[in-house]
Scaffold this active site. Structure first.
Site, PDB file in Angstrom:
ATOM      1  CG  ASP A 139      -1.846  -1.143   1.278  1.00 16.49           C
ATOM      2  OD1 ASP A 139      -2.149  -1.692   0.203  1.00 16.49           O
ATOM      3  OD2 ASP A 139      -2.283  -1.506   2.388  1.00 16.49           O
TER       4      ASP A 139
HETATM    5  N1  URA Z   1      -1.222  -5.991   3.792  1.00 18.97           N
HETATM    6  C1  URA Z   1      -1.699  -4.732   3.865  1.00 18.97           C
HETATM    7  O1  URA Z   1      -2.709  -4.487   4.488  1.00 18.97           O
HETATM    8  N2  URA Z   1      -1.023  -3.776   3.198  1.00 18.97           N
HETATM    9  C2  URA Z   1       0.109  -3.996   2.531  1.00 18.97           C
HETATM   10  O2  URA Z   1       0.684  -3.068   1.976  1.00 18.97           O
HETATM   11  C3  URA Z   1       0.597  -5.305   2.472  1.00 18.97           C
HETATM   12  C4  URA Z   1      -0.084  -6.306   3.120  1.00 18.97           C
END
Ligand code: URA
Length: 233
Positions: free
Chosen positions: A102
């Site tokens: 993310d």
């Molecule tokens: N899980 C999440 O919630 N975000 C990420 O970036 C990776 C795994």
């Protein structure tokens, strides 16, 4: 293989740049200056040089970055700059991130131009381990260890595979998973009544970001590449 593709893959420049270098007579094949951008060469047999320096050819490239907050692990520019914009060679080598983090997640991210390997590494059947360090908004209960192990229904009726959860202290947990659903870690915590305040991926397979500050990157060494290729199916 066409000489322009060969030179681009070897990191000499983008296709457009290598066309210019060929026009400028800076490229030689087997000791002869070449003039055609579409000349076919044999990467194993032919000797190629650029500005009289031998060109070392590698078809595939592997980079590791410590992804900072504010970058998208997507190659399409949207609201945030892509993480590839932090690696000057990314365009030349056509690197793309293996999986997604993310925009507000930091940490270990592999980039390559080897699509087949990326596919294998992302296939949940091959159980590549990913480890995340999460900070949550209220004190962690030991009950989560069981909940994560049993699997959690994360909103869209998907039940997660067994995950490891280690409680580091009241607000810090280390989670290990072998799959990679969208926002998986955040949604697993939400399913247990917690919000993730910050998330860092500390490990992807055997790779971690030791020695890399946020935003820093490096090319994998041959030993690491060989180890990574063991995942190829
Ligand atoms: N899980 C999440 O919630 N975000 C990420 O970036 C990776 C795994």
């Amino acid at each position: 293989m066409r000489i322009d593709r060969y030179l681009a893959n070897a990191g000499v420049g983008t296709r457009r740049e290598v066309h210019r270098y060929i026009m400028d007579k800076r490229v030689m094949v087997n000791g002869n200056t070449i003039k055609s951008i579409s000349l076919n060469i044999n990467p194993i047999i032919d000797r190629v040089s650029f500005d009289e320096e031998p060109v070392i050819y590698k078809e595939f490239r592997y980079f590791l970055i410590n992804k900072p907050v504010g970058y998208m692990s997507s190659t399409i520019e949207e609201r945030y700059p892509p993480v590839t914009s932090l690696i000057p060679q990314a365009d030349v080598f056509r690197l793309f991130p293996v999986g997604r983090l993310d925009v507000d997640t930091t940490g270990t991210l592999l980039l390559t131009n080897n699509g087949k390997l990326a596919h294998s590494l992302l296939n949940p059947r091959f159980h590549v381990e990913k480890v995340y360090d999460a900070v949550v908004d209220r004190p962690l209960s030991t009950k989560l260890i069981d909940d994560f192990q049993k699997g959690l229904n994360i909103n869209d009726e998907y039940v997660t595979s067994p995950a490891g959860l280690e409680i580091i202290d009241d607000y810090h947990a280390r989670v290990s998973i072998h799959e990679g659903k969208y926002h998986q870690i955040k949604r697993m915590f939400i399913a247990c009544g917690y919000n993730v305040i910050s998330l860092n991926r500390s490990q992807f397979a055997f790779l971690d970001c030791t020695g890399l500050k946020e935003g820093e990157y490096r090319e994998l060494n041959p030993e690491e590449v060989n180890k990574l290729l063991l995942f190829l199916r």
